[in-house]
Design an enzyme around this catalytic site. Structure first.
Site, PDB file in Angstrom:
ATOM      1  N   SER A   1       4.156 -18.339  -2.940  1.00 20.48           N
ATOM      2  CA  SER A   1       5.483 -18.959  -2.985  1.00 20.48           C
ATOM      3  C   SER A   1       6.590 -18.060  -2.458  1.00 20.48           C
ATOM      4  O   SER A   1       7.654 -18.559  -2.076  1.00 20.48           O
ATOM      5  CB  SER A   1       5.818 -19.376  -4.423  1.00 20.48           C
ATOM      6  OG  SER A   1       5.796 -18.258  -5.290  1.00 20.48           O
TER       7      SER A   1
ATOM      8  N   ASP B   1      14.894 -18.843 -10.624  1.00 19.86           N
ATOM      9  CA  ASP B   1      14.264 -19.810 -11.529  1.00 19.86           C
ATOM     10  C   ASP B   1      13.393 -19.163 -12.597  1.00 19.86           C
ATOM     11  O   ASP B   1      12.624 -19.835 -13.265  1.00 19.86           O
ATOM     12  CB  ASP B   1      13.446 -20.826 -10.732  1.00 19.86           C
ATOM     13  CG  ASP B   1      12.321 -20.178  -9.938  1.00 19.86           C
ATOM     14  OD1 ASP B   1      12.099 -18.952 -10.081  1.00 19.86           O
ATOM     15  OD2 ASP B   1      11.651 -20.892  -9.165  1.00 19.86           O
TER      16      ASP B   1
ATOM     17  N   HIS C   1      11.138 -16.624  -9.240  1.00 23.71           N
ATOM     18  CA  HIS C   1      11.536 -16.326  -7.866  1.00 23.71           C
ATOM     19  C   HIS C   1      12.993 -15.874  -7.818  1.00 23.71           C
ATOM     20  O   HIS C   1      13.759 -16.118  -8.745  1.00 23.71           O
ATOM     21  CB  HIS C   1      11.332 -17.555  -6.985  1.00 23.71           C
ATOM     22  CG  HIS C   1       9.967 -18.153  -7.109  1.00 23.71           C
ATOM     23  ND1 HIS C   1       9.687 -19.195  -7.979  1.00 23.71           N
ATOM     24  CD2 HIS C   1       8.801 -17.846  -6.490  1.00 23.71           C
ATOM     25  CE1 HIS C   1       8.403 -19.507  -7.890  1.00 23.71           C
ATOM     26  NE2 HIS C   1       7.844 -18.705  -6.997  1.00 23.71           N
TER      27      HIS C   1
END
EC number: 3.1.1.-
Length: 403
Positions: A43, A346, A349
């Site tokens: 990610s 978040d 991240h």
């Protein structure tokens, strides 16, 4: 007697000096000799692959606001409010943002292709399952990404010679990958000693992928280490304790989690040193994500962040604004007014503002080893030396046969 200018050595010296002159004139264009970016990872580098792979009735959190709010003004599948490190690297190189490979129709992959998938692991999910570590987000591990790249070559570049030229002149981003192998274990509260047992397997998998790409012609790799995960709002929430000895008194991070990241990063760098000796003609750059991010938590005000850098911008609940059952992108979860004031987006991240500073530290600062600009210069030199390239290819073939 031949003139000095006719000697190959003098020609090389003149070329190096002229290249250095051009480089010093315009530092912003120092890396434009790369023709494309090829990316693998999770990610941290996913520009939309998990979104493209997902069932329309079961979309990932990155498909919903407020993801993408800052730069794109809509969700793109990136796990941030805006651009990622790979995006800033592409901009620095003068390329368009690198499109995701999976589920992306009519994309132009001439200047780059991205196989990174959010939730991806370095190790196979079956390997982790055998050890009681559950990976449920995606089965697109590093080996699957690499296989997708290999199988797509006829469409990406055509002939074998064109493909080799593409790979030789690409900046290959090998990650970040491996972080989820540890995340999934630590989120299940596996003992850190048990998690450490995964390290040699993760590193061997990354090393094997680099070797395979070297044998395909890869010449320049950017290989990131792990972040200082002791600053992650998710871990600070999960492992919250009344034992003050476990926290850094200055920053509030969990020291033992950062110790684990440092342990992994040290082992990874040792492996990269071994690969450099095996393939001296290949530029293998270690991207020091750990220290590039660490400074933002240690001196947040210096970099324009608020004095409480640990809580997440987007989230709900507790000291760190994070809840595993009500995460960013879910209905009713609030987010901050100004993400640029936060490091943590978040809970897992980072914000675009943080990723920008990390990228600048890699491209212009001390967090790329060896420095990024010299790697670009080496790539330019190799492109100009066709005879030496043939010799190196023979050495490369011998090295690949030994693996």
């Amino acid at each position: 007697m031949a003139s000095l200018d006719s000697l190959p050595a003098m020609k090389l010296v003149r070329f190096i000096l002229s290249t250095l002159l051009v480089t010093s004139v315009n530092s912003q264009t120092q890396c434009r000799n790369f023709k494309s970016i090829i990316s693998f990872g999770d990610s941290i580098a996913d520009t939309g692959n998990l979104l493209g792979l997902s069932d329309p009735n079961d979309l990932p959190a990155s498909a919903f606001p407020p993801y993408g709010e800052t730069f794109f003004h809509h969700p793109t599948g990136r796990y941030s409010d805006g651009r990622l490190i790979i995006d800033f690297i592409a901009e620095f190189l003068g390329f368009p943002l690198v499109p995701p490979f999976y589920g992306c129709q009519n994309a132009n992959f001439k200047k780059g292709v991205n196989f990174a998938v959010a939730g991806a692991t370095a190790l196979e999910p079956s390997f982790l399952e055998e050890r009681g570590i559950h990976s449920t987000i995606t089965n697109v591990s590093l080996s699957v990404q690499l296989r997708s790249f290999t199988e797509s070559l006829p469409n990406l570049c055509g002939s074998p010679s064109d493909c080799r030229d593409m790979i030789e002149n690409a900046l290959i981003l090998m990650g970040e990958i491996g972080g989820n192998d540890y995340n999934f274990a630590l989120f299940q509260r596996k003992p850190v000693k048990e998690v450490e047992e995964l390290v040699p397997f993760v590193i061997a998998t990354i090393s094997s992928a680099i070797t395979e790409l070297v044998c395909m012609g890869g010449r320049t790799f950017l290989v990131p280490g792990n972040f200082p995960i002791g600053y992650s709002a998710s871990y600070l929430t999960l492992y919250k304790t009344s034992n003050k000895e476990e926290y850094d008194p200055l920053t509030g991070c969990l020291k033992w989690l950062n110790d684990f990241s440092e342990y992994y990063n040290k082992q990874l760098q040792e492996e990269l040193n071994g690969l450099r000796k095996l393939y001296p003609h290949v530029n293998i750059i270690y991207a020091d994500y750990y220290n590039a991010l660490l400074r933002l938590f240690q001196e947040p005000a210096k970099f324009g962040f608020m004095n409480r850098p640990l809580p997440a911008c987007c989230g709900v609940g507790g000291s760190y604004n994070f809840n595993f059952s009500r995460r960013c992108g879910s209905v009713g979860v609030e987010y901050c007014d100004d993400p640029s004031q936060y490091v943590n987006y978040d809970g897992i991240h980072m914000t675009e503002a943080a990723y920008r500073l990390i990228s600048e530290g890699l491209l212009k600062g001390p967090y790329a080893i060896p420095p990024f600009k010299w790697s670009c210069l080496s790539s330019e030199i190799m492109n100009k030396m066709s005879l030496d390239t043939q010799i190196l290819d023979e050495q490369l073939l011998q090295g690949c046969l030994k693996v």
